[in-house]
Design a protein around this motif. Structure first.
Motif, PDB file in Angstrom:
ATOM      1  N   PRO A   1     -12.893   4.451   3.349  1.00 59.88           N
ATOM      2  CA  PRO A   1     -14.351   4.335   3.186  1.00 59.88           C
ATOM      3  C   PRO A   1     -14.764   3.340   2.108  1.00 59.88           C
ATOM      4  O   PRO A   1     -15.888   2.822   2.142  1.00 59.88           O
ATOM      5  CB  PRO A   1     -14.780   5.764   2.842  1.00 59.88           C
ATOM      6  N   ALA A   2     -13.865   3.046   1.162  1.00 64.39           N
ATOM      7  CA  ALA A   2     -14.200   2.058   0.125  1.00 64.39           C
ATOM      8  C   ALA A   2     -14.510   0.703   0.737  1.00 64.39           C
ATOM      9  O   ALA A   2     -15.304  -0.072   0.200  1.00 64.39           O
ATOM     10  CB  ALA A   2     -13.051   1.935  -0.873  1.00 64.39           C
ATOM     11  N   LYS A   3     -13.887   0.412   1.894  1.00 67.35           N
ATOM     12  CA  LYS A   3     -14.098  -0.881   2.540  1.00 67.35           C
ATOM     13  C   LYS A   3     -15.459  -0.969   3.222  1.00 67.35           C
ATOM     14  O   LYS A   3     -15.873  -2.053   3.646  1.00 67.35           O
ATOM     15  CB  LYS A   3     -12.986  -1.133   3.554  1.00 67.35           C
ATOM     16  N   PHE A   4     -16.153   0.165   3.325  1.00 69.92           N
ATOM     17  CA  PHE A   4     -17.460   0.169   3.987  1.00 69.92           C
ATOM     18  C   PHE A   4     -18.608   0.210   2.968  1.00 69.92           C
ATOM     19  O   PHE A   4     -19.776   0.251   3.350  1.00 69.92           O
ATOM     20  CB  PHE A   4     -17.563   1.348   4.957  1.00 69.92           C
TER      21      PHE A   4
ATOM     22  N   ALA B   1     -13.178   6.940  -7.769  1.00 67.82           N
ATOM     23  CA  ALA B   1     -12.556   6.958  -6.445  1.00 67.82           C
ATOM     24  C   ALA B   1     -12.474   5.548  -5.860  1.00 67.82           C
ATOM     25  O   ALA B   1     -11.465   5.166  -5.249  1.00 67.82           O
ATOM     26  CB  ALA B   1     -13.336   7.875  -5.508  1.00 67.82           C
ATOM     27  N   TYR B   2     -13.522   4.755  -6.058  1.00 66.25           N
ATOM     28  CA  TYR B   2     -13.538   3.376  -5.560  1.00 66.25           C
ATOM     29  C   TYR B   2     -12.437   2.547  -6.225  1.00 66.25           C
ATOM     30  O   TYR B   2     -11.679   1.838  -5.539  1.00 66.25           O
ATOM     31  CB  TYR B   2     -14.896   2.741  -5.821  1.00 66.25           C
ATOM     32  N   VAL B   3     -12.342   2.629  -7.530  1.00 65.28           N
ATOM     33  CA  VAL B   3     -11.330   1.847  -8.255  1.00 65.28           C
ATOM     34  C   VAL B   3      -9.930   2.281  -7.834  1.00 65.28           C
ATOM     35  O   VAL B   3      -9.037   1.452  -7.614  1.00 65.28           O
ATOM     36  CB  VAL B   3     -11.521   1.986  -9.776  1.00 65.28           C
ATOM     37  N   ASN B   4      -9.708   3.597  -7.720  1.00 67.69           N
ATOM     38  CA  ASN B   4      -8.396   4.090  -7.299  1.00 67.69           C
ATOM     39  C   ASN B   4      -8.032   3.566  -5.913  1.00 67.69           C
ATOM     40  O   ASN B   4      -6.881   3.198  -5.657  1.00 67.69           O
ATOM     41  CB  ASN B   4      -8.381   5.620  -7.295  1.00 67.69           C
ATOM     42  N   SER B   5      -9.013   3.550  -5.023  1.00 64.68           N
ATOM     43  CA  SER B   5      -8.760   3.055  -3.672  1.00 64.68           C
ATOM     44  C   SER B   5      -8.433   1.566  -3.684  1.00 64.68           C
ATOM     45  O   SER B   5      -7.465   1.122  -3.053  1.00 64.68           O
ATOM     46  CB  SER B   5      -9.981   3.311  -2.774  1.00 64.68           C
ATOM     47  N   MET B   6      -9.214   0.781  -4.422  1.00 63.97           N
ATOM     48  CA  MET B   6      -8.992  -0.661  -4.458  1.00 63.97           C
ATOM     49  C   MET B   6      -7.665  -1.014  -5.129  1.00 63.97           C
ATOM     50  O   MET B   6      -6.988  -1.960  -4.723  1.00 63.97           O
ATOM     51  CB  MET B   6     -10.145  -1.348  -5.184  1.00 63.97           C
TER      52      MET B   6
ATOM     53  N   SER C   1      -4.948   0.491  -4.944  1.00 61.60           N
ATOM     54  CA  SER C   1      -3.813   0.773  -4.066  1.00 61.60           C
ATOM     55  C   SER C   1      -3.683  -0.239  -2.940  1.00 61.60           C
ATOM     56  O   SER C   1      -2.716  -0.201  -2.176  1.00 61.60           O
ATOM     57  CB  SER C   1      -3.955   2.185  -3.475  1.00 61.60           C
ATOM     58  N   GLN C   2      -4.640  -1.158  -2.821  1.00 65.09           N
ATOM     59  CA  GLN C   2      -4.588  -2.153  -1.766  1.00 65.09           C
ATOM     60  C   GLN C   2      -3.663  -3.309  -2.146  1.00 65.09           C
ATOM     61  O   GLN C   2      -3.255  -3.438  -3.295  1.00 65.09           O
ATOM     62  CB  GLN C   2      -5.993  -2.685  -1.457  1.00 65.09           C
ATOM     63  N   LYS C   3      -3.350  -4.148  -1.183  1.00 63.19           N
ATOM     64  CA  LYS C   3      -2.516  -5.312  -1.441  1.00 63.19           C
ATOM     65  C   LYS C   3      -3.216  -6.230  -2.442  1.00 63.19           C
ATOM     66  O   LYS C   3      -4.439  -6.301  -2.474  1.00 63.19           O
ATOM     67  CB  LYS C   3      -2.241  -6.064  -0.145  1.00 63.19           C
ATOM     68  N   ASN C   4      -2.423  -6.941  -3.238  1.00 58.58           N
ATOM     69  CA  ASN C   4      -2.982  -7.757  -4.315  1.00 58.58           C
ATOM     70  C   ASN C   4      -4.038  -8.743  -3.837  1.00 58.58           C
ATOM     71  O   ASN C   4      -5.093  -8.881  -4.460  1.00 58.58           O
ATOM     72  CB  ASN C   4      -1.867  -8.513  -5.042  1.00 58.58           C
TER      73      ASN C   4
ATOM     74  N   ALA D   1     -10.192  -2.086 -14.916  1.00 60.61           N
ATOM     75  CA  ALA D   1     -11.025  -1.047 -14.298  1.00 60.61           C
ATOM     76  C   ALA D   1     -10.223   0.223 -14.083  1.00 60.61           C
ATOM     77  O   ALA D   1     -10.750   1.340 -14.230  1.00 60.61           O
ATOM     78  CB  ALA D   1     -11.590  -1.547 -12.977  1.00 60.61           C
ATOM     79  N   THR D   2      -8.939   0.082 -13.754  1.00 63.50           N
ATOM     80  CA  THR D   2      -8.077   1.254 -13.575  1.00 63.50           C
ATOM     81  C   THR D   2      -7.913   2.003 -14.891  1.00 63.50           C
ATOM     82  O   THR D   2      -7.962   3.240 -14.935  1.00 63.50           O
ATOM     83  CB  THR D   2      -6.704   0.824 -13.033  1.00 63.50           C
ATOM     84  N   LYS D   3      -7.717   1.259 -15.980  1.00 60.81           N
ATOM     85  CA  LYS D   3      -7.628   1.903 -17.295  1.00 60.81           C
ATOM     86  C   LYS D   3      -8.936   2.601 -17.649  1.00 60.81           C
ATOM     87  O   LYS D   3      -8.936   3.696 -18.224  1.00 60.81           O
ATOM     88  CB  LYS D   3      -7.287   0.855 -18.367  1.00 60.81           C
TER      89      LYS D   3
END
Length: 368
Positions: free
Chosen positions: A30-33, A50-55, A57-60, A85-87
């Motif tokens: 859903p982050a992609k939407f 949740a958005y940052v965690n999802s992003m 985990s994506q490919k670099n 942002a993850t930190k």
């Protein structure tokens, strides 16, 4: 016979095997939407986490190209990379005392999908050959009442033409004809959908919604985490005492010296925002000399340790004063400061959230 065949089809199309769910999770993330340019305006910090965690985990190449670097702009940083942002998300999770499951994160993000993109998300889910497509209303994560949409899509030739669907709500219920019940039983024919008004009992407790089709419980269930009982405020920490030097007609240097800003011991529920440390010069004079903030690009100080963070409670920057000859002037005075975040308790007089007036859309409730 038909029911047994339907259950087999349901297992294939709904993803009742965990591996099937995981296989397609990234496709309809859903982050992609979400709309990249408006993520900064989302008010719920759990959704941003949740958005940052999802992003992350994506490919670099995907995360760097698609990441909304102003996701945490409310804290004064508008060009944040994914790692920083993850930190920040880790710090916020600690301060808010939230530990989001994968299901929590998915439904927080689903509830943030703009109205203009929700149909595209439904289409993505349905293209995975799921028999049941479920979405929640925008802002369901922060509302006491919201709309749940359930659709029965029959892809398989032997799928049952009619099924019984039971909705079971924990910490809330379904409002049916102005009566709120913890469960609701409905009947669906192939290609139909229904909308329900869900009412949450206590915003500061987690909520879950299980959907049972005949005797099969769909997995994963809908889960919406509890609202935090604290709010986040930002403040500034500064190094004390100020640094100061004056080099005049000498071959001596000042530093490089590490200057640190730290959060006071009496503020335990706090942490320094990553990459927010900076040098503030109140005075900066040179004549054939240099005054360097070693944390700035292009200012080559003799040592390499120009900028460092010590945990999430202290951050340091090196400064350097130097004369290029035995005559001249290098003079400076200032301090190091950083932006810090702290958790402040929210008085909870009533567990219910203020937004409890959500109503069903005006169109006919049952749609075939």
């Amino acid at each position: 016979m038909i029911l047994g065949q339907f259950k087999q089809a349901l297992c294939l199309y709904v993803g009742c095997l965990l591996g099937s769910t995981a296989l397609h999770a990234e496709e309809c993330d859903p982050a992609k939407f979400l709309v990249r340019d408006t993520i900064h305006s989302v008010t719920d910090l759990r959704t941003k986490i949740a958005y940052v965690n999802s992003m992350s985990s994506q490919k670099n190449d995907e995360k760097n190209a698609n990441f909304a670097n102003d996701v945490y702009s409310e804290f004064g940083i508008s060009n944040m990379k994914v790692d920083a942002a993850t930190k920040t998300s880790d710090l916020l999770s600690k301060l808010l005392k939230v530990d989001l499951s994968q299901s929590d994160q998915r439904w927080l993000l689903v509830s943030a999908i703009p109205a203009g993109n929700i149909d595209a998300y439904k289409t993505c889910i349905s293209q995975q050959k799921k028999a049941i497509v479920v979405t929640v209303d925008k802002n369901a994560a922060i509302s006491q009442a919201f709309v749940l949409n359930v659709s029965y899509v029959a892809y398989h030739p032997v799928a049952a033409p009619k099924v019984q669907i039971k909705i079971i709500v924990t910490n809330g219920g379904i409002d049916h004809n102005n009566v709120v019940s913890g469960s609701y039983l409905g009947e669906f024919v192939a290609g139909s959908s229904d909308i329900y008004r869900v009412v949450r009992a206590d915003m500061y407790k987690p909520m879950s919604i299980a959907i049972k089709v005949d005797t099969d419980v769909l997995d994963p269930q809908i889960s919406i985490p509890a609202l935090p009982s604290v709010k986040i405020e930002k403040f500034t920490v500064s190094s004390t005492p100020p640094f100061a030097w004056r080099l005049h007609d000498t071959n001596a240097d000042f530093g490089p010296k590490e200057i640190c800003a730290a959060i006071p011991d009496n503020q335990q529920e706090a942490g320094i925002l990553p990459n927010s440390t900076r040098v503030v010069f109140d005075e900066r004079l040179t004549d054939r000399g240099v005054v360097y903030d070693c944390g700035q690009e292009g200012q080559a100080c003799p040592d390499k340790s120009s900028h460092r963070e010590v945990g999430d409670r202290q951050a340091c920057v090196s400064v350097w004063g130097h004369l290029s000859a035995t005559t001249g002037l290098s003079q400076a005075k200032g301090h190091v400061e950083a932006t810090a975040l702290k958790a402040v308790s929210i008085p909870i007089a009533n567990p219910a959230a203020p937004n409890s007036t959500t109503s069903l859309p005006s169109e006919k409730k049952k749609r075939h």
